[in-house]
Motif scaffolding. Structure first.
Motif, PDB file in Angstrom:
ATOM      1  N   VAL A   7     -49.553   7.950  -9.770  1.00 37.63           N
ATOM      2  CA  VAL A   7     -49.776   9.220  -9.070  1.00 37.63           C
ATOM      3  C   VAL A   7     -51.179   9.182  -8.464  1.00 37.63           C
ATOM      4  N   ASP A   9     -54.761  10.205  -7.140  1.00 38.48           N
ATOM      5  CA  ASP A   9     -55.757  11.180  -7.590  1.00 38.48           C
ATOM      6  C   ASP A   9     -55.679  12.420  -6.701  1.00 38.48           C
ATOM      7  N   GLN A  11     -53.416  14.641  -7.124  1.00 39.15           N
ATOM      8  CA  GLN A  11     -52.038  15.120  -7.225  1.00 39.15           C
ATOM      9  C   GLN A  11     -51.595  15.263  -8.675  1.00 39.15           C
ATOM     10  N   TRP A  12     -52.550  15.150  -9.601  1.00 30.17           N
ATOM     11  CA  TRP A  12     -52.240  15.329 -11.021  1.00 30.17           C
ATOM     12  C   TRP A  12     -53.448  15.954 -11.703  1.00 30.17           C
ATOM     13  N   ARG A  13     -53.219  16.497 -12.906  1.00 26.94           N
ATOM     14  CA  ARG A  13     -54.311  17.044 -13.719  1.00 26.94           C
ATOM     15  C   ARG A  13     -53.857  17.089 -15.165  1.00 26.94           C
ATOM     16  N   TRP A  14     -54.823  17.046 -16.084  1.00 22.29           N
ATOM     17  CA  TRP A  14     -54.499  17.215 -17.499  1.00 22.29           C
ATOM     18  C   TRP A  14     -54.219  18.698 -17.728  1.00 22.29           C
ATOM     19  N   THR A  15     -53.164  19.015 -18.436  1.00 26.15           N
ATOM     20  CA  THR A  15     -52.829  20.416 -18.703  1.00 26.15           C
ATOM     21  C   THR A  15     -53.188  20.838 -20.115  1.00 26.15           C
ATOM     22  N   SER A  41     -52.195   6.595 -20.231  1.00 24.47           N
ATOM     23  CA  SER A  41     -52.350   6.167 -18.841  1.00 24.47           C
ATOM     24  C   SER A  41     -53.209   4.919 -18.730  1.00 24.47           C
ATOM     25  N   THR A  50     -55.496   5.819  -7.937  1.00 28.11           N
ATOM     26  CA  THR A  50     -54.180   6.073  -8.530  1.00 28.11           C
ATOM     27  C   THR A  50     -54.274   5.994 -10.044  1.00 28.11           C
ATOM     28  N   PHE A  53     -49.381   6.536 -15.267  1.00 24.48           N
ATOM     29  CA  PHE A  53     -48.986   7.157 -16.529  1.00 24.48           C
ATOM     30  C   PHE A  53     -47.819   6.386 -17.133  1.00 24.48           C
ATOM     31  N   MET A  58     -44.047  10.546 -21.310  1.00 29.53           N
ATOM     32  CA  MET A  58     -43.711  11.788 -20.608  1.00 29.53           C
ATOM     33  C   MET A  58     -42.537  12.495 -21.262  1.00 29.53           C
TER      34      MET A  58
END
Length: 94
Positions: A7, A9, A11-15, A41, A50, A53, A58
């Motif tokens: 993915v 950078d 376009q994702w984040r730690w939740t 990851s 990029t 993960f 998941m």
């Protein structure tokens, strides 16, 4: 052999809590669950921009469709990759 979901950078984040970070070599970072140690990851400077993960980490990896076989030259002899997807050696596809 493993399955990564790459993915870009931004376009994702730690939740939740950020995982632990381990620099396995000068140009490679790996993250892991701070509770159980499971890998989360992988990031390499050779593929900068990029985050990769681990699909096995998941909750629902089936929502991501595969698009390419990377490092195909390292596949196990019994792995059948005759699925019509492009095959690339190493990280040069990025």
């Amino acid at each position: 052999m493993t399955t990564y979901i790459g993915v870009k950078d931004g376009q994702w984040r730690w939740t939740g809590a950020e995982p632990g970070l381990y620099r396995s070599s000068p140009k490679v970072e790996r993250t892991f669950c701070r509770t159980c140690g499971s890998p989360v990851s992988f990031r390499s400077q050779a593929m900068s921009g990029t985050m990769h993960f681990y699909a096995a980490a998941m909750a629902d990896p089936e929502v991501f469709a595969p698009s390419v076989h990377v490092a195909h030259e390292e596949k196990l002899c019994w792995f059948n990759s005759d699925d019509g997807l492009p095959k690339r050696n190493g990280p040069e596809y990025l």
